[in-house]
Design a protein around this motif. Structure first.
Motif, mmCIF file in Angstrom:
data_model
loop_
_atom_site.group_PDB
_atom_site.id
_atom_site.type_symbol
_atom_site.label_atom_id
_atom_site.label_comp_id
_atom_site.label_asym_id
_atom_site.label_seq_id
_atom_site.Cartn_x
_atom_site.Cartn_y
_atom_site.Cartn_z
ATOM 1 N N LYS A 74 1.983 -8.351 -7.330
ATOM 2 C CA LYS A 74 1.683 -9.352 -6.303
ATOM 3 C C LYS A 74 2.074 -8.857 -4.908
ATOM 4 O O LYS A 74 1.288 -8.940 -3.957
ATOM 5 C CB LYS A 74 2.403 -10.668 -6.622
ATOM 6 C CG LYS A 74 2.136 -11.761 -5.626
ATOM 7 C CD LYS A 74 2.890 -13.029 -5.998
ATOM 8 C CE LYS A 74 2.689 -14.095 -4.939
ATOM 9 N NZ LYS A 74 3.475 -15.295 -5.223
ATOM 10 N N VAL A 75 3.281 -8.327 -4.792
ATOM 11 C CA VAL A 75 3.755 -7.863 -3.483
ATOM 12 C C VAL A 75 2.977 -6.629 -3.029
ATOM 13 O O VAL A 75 2.574 -6.539 -1.869
ATOM 14 C CB VAL A 75 5.283 -7.605 -3.502
ATOM 15 C CG1 VAL A 75 5.743 -6.972 -2.199
ATOM 16 C CG2 VAL A 75 6.030 -8.897 -3.756
ATOM 17 N N ILE A 76 2.737 -5.697 -3.927
ATOM 18 C CA ILE A 76 1.975 -4.497 -3.551
ATOM 19 C C ILE A 76 0.594 -4.889 -3.054
ATOM 20 O O ILE A 76 0.132 -4.396 -2.020
ATOM 21 C CB ILE A 76 1.879 -3.510 -4.733
ATOM 22 C CG1 ILE A 76 3.244 -2.846 -4.978
ATOM 23 C CG2 ILE A 76 0.822 -2.440 -4.471
ATOM 24 C CD1 ILE A 76 3.330 -2.041 -6.256
ATOM 25 N N MET A 77 -0.062 -5.792 -3.757
ATOM 26 C CA MET A 77 -1.409 -6.212 -3.358
ATOM 27 C C MET A 77 -1.402 -6.928 -2.005
ATOM 28 O O MET A 77 -2.285 -6.701 -1.184
ATOM 29 C CB MET A 77 -2.025 -7.118 -4.426
ATOM 30 C CG MET A 77 -2.206 -6.432 -5.775
ATOM 31 S SD MET A 77 -3.267 -4.993 -5.723
ATOM 32 C CE MET A 77 -4.849 -5.758 -5.662
ATOM 33 N N SER A 78 -0.402 -7.755 -1.761
ATOM 34 C CA SER A 78 -0.377 -8.504 -0.504
ATOM 35 C C SER A 78 0.088 -7.665 0.679
ATOM 36 O O SER A 78 -0.342 -7.867 1.806
ATOM 37 C CB SER A 78 0.497 -9.751 -0.643
ATOM 38 O OG SER A 78 1.843 -9.392 -0.824
ATOM 39 N N VAL A 79 0.968 -6.705 0.437
ATOM 40 C CA VAL A 79 1.554 -5.921 1.522
ATOM 41 C C VAL A 79 0.749 -4.673 1.846
ATOM 42 O O VAL A 79 0.689 -4.255 2.998
ATOM 43 C CB VAL A 79 3.015 -5.544 1.169
ATOM 44 C CG1 VAL A 79 3.591 -4.578 2.160
ATOM 45 C CG2 VAL A 79 3.856 -6.801 1.078
ATOM 46 N N ASN A 80 0.114 -4.087 0.866
ATOM 47 C CA ASN A 80 -0.573 -2.810 1.051
ATOM 48 C C ASN A 80 -1.539 -2.834 2.227
ATOM 49 O O ASN A 80 -1.580 -1.906 3.026
ATOM 50 C CB ASN A 80 -1.282 -2.385 -0.229
ATOM 51 C CG ASN A 80 -1.788 -0.963 -0.147
ATOM 52 O OD1 ASN A 80 -1.098 -0.081 0.349
ATOM 53 N ND2 ASN A 80 -2.985 -0.741 -0.633
ATOM 54 N N GLU A 81 -2.321 -3.876 2.356
ATOM 55 C CA GLU A 81 -3.286 -3.956 3.453
ATOM 56 C C GLU A 81 -2.629 -4.304 4.786
ATOM 57 O O GLU A 81 -3.144 -3.961 5.841
ATOM 58 C CB GLU A 81 -4.367 -4.990 3.121
ATOM 59 C CG GLU A 81 -5.212 -4.613 1.914
ATOM 60 C CD GLU A 81 -5.934 -3.284 2.091
ATOM 61 O OE1 GLU A 81 -6.462 -3.023 3.180
ATOM 62 O OE2 GLU A 81 -5.950 -2.496 1.125
ATOM 63 N N ALA A 82 -1.483 -4.992 4.731
ATOM 64 C CA ALA A 82 -0.833 -5.453 5.955
ATOM 65 C C ALA A 82 0.017 -4.386 6.634
ATOM 66 O O ALA A 82 0.254 -4.456 7.836
ATOM 67 C CB ALA A 82 0.031 -6.672 5.641
ATOM 68 N N VAL A 83 0.468 -3.396 5.885
ATOM 69 C CA VAL A 83 1.358 -2.369 6.428
ATOM 70 C C VAL A 83 0.535 -1.174 6.885
ATOM 71 O O VAL A 83 -0.312 -0.675 6.156
ATOM 72 C CB VAL A 83 2.399 -1.933 5.366
ATOM 73 C CG1 VAL A 83 3.271 -0.812 5.886
ATOM 74 C CG2 VAL A 83 3.247 -3.123 4.950
ATOM 75 N N ASP A 84 0.800 -0.732 8.106
ATOM 76 C CA ASP A 84 0.103 0.441 8.639
ATOM 77 C C ASP A 84 0.509 1.701 7.890
ATOM 78 O O ASP A 84 1.651 1.836 7.447
ATOM 79 C CB ASP A 84 0.444 0.649 10.121
ATOM 80 C CG ASP A 84 -0.090 -0.455 11.002
ATOM 81 O OD1 ASP A 84 -1.106 -1.061 10.630
ATOM 82 O OD2 ASP A 84 0.519 -0.714 12.052
ATOM 83 N N ASN A 85 -0.421 2.633 7.787
ATOM 84 C CA ASN A 85 -0.077 3.950 7.249
ATOM 85 C C ASN A 85 0.976 4.573 8.148
ATOM 86 O O ASN A 85 0.904 4.463 9.372
ATOM 87 C CB ASN A 85 -1.302 4.866 7.194
ATOM 88 C CG ASN A 85 -2.191 4.545 6.021
ATOM 89 O OD1 ASN A 85 -1.761 3.958 5.028
ATOM 90 N ND2 ASN A 85 -3.443 4.926 6.119
#
Length: 135
Positions: A74-85
């Motif tokens: 859940k956290v990986i899916m929600s955070v992955n797009e929100a965090v810049d490379n």
């Protein structure tokens, strides 16, 4: 993309390239140095309660608590797009420097020894410790 690296003596490049760090640590003892390393590199951590042992005071800033596979997903899916490379969190670096770095440990040790400087055993040797730690 999840990339498993394996044993490596130099992790700096991997920390620099990472969006965040995943620490699914379910047993062990004491503080986990990988959490301090992640903070040193300004990276937030998704970790278990065990991973964050000793870092609880900084958990809201340090990352996300995940104690099950479902929570990690859940956290990986929600955070992955929100965090810049290659995101670097200056606040995490500051927390690391003030609380977990070698320099902060030296300051804490020096201050602790000064509190006991009346002791006949420590006082004569305090200057040697200060020289060693260059404080």
């Amino acid at each position: 993309l999840v990339q498993v690296i394996g044993a490596n003596d130099e992790l700096g490049k991997y920390y620099a390239d990472a969006k965040f760090i995943v620490a699914p640590i379910f047993d062990g003892s004491g503080m986990k140095t990988k959490i301090a390393e992640a903070m040193m590199f300004g990276k937030k951590v998704m970790g278990t309660s065990e991973a964050f042992v000793g870092y609880e005071d900084h958990l809201p800033d340090a990352g996300w608590l995940c104690n099950s596979k479902a929570e990690f997903i859940k956290v990986i899916m929600s955070v992955n797009e929100a965090v810049d490379n290659q995101a670097f969190d200056n606040n995490l670096r500051k927390i690391y420097q003030e609380n977990y770095s070698l320099e902060s440990a030296e300051i804490k040790m020096r201050n602790s020894l000064r509190n006991y400087s009346h002791c006949d055993i420590i006082l004569p040797h305090l200057h040697l410790l200060e020289q060693k730690f260059k404080v």
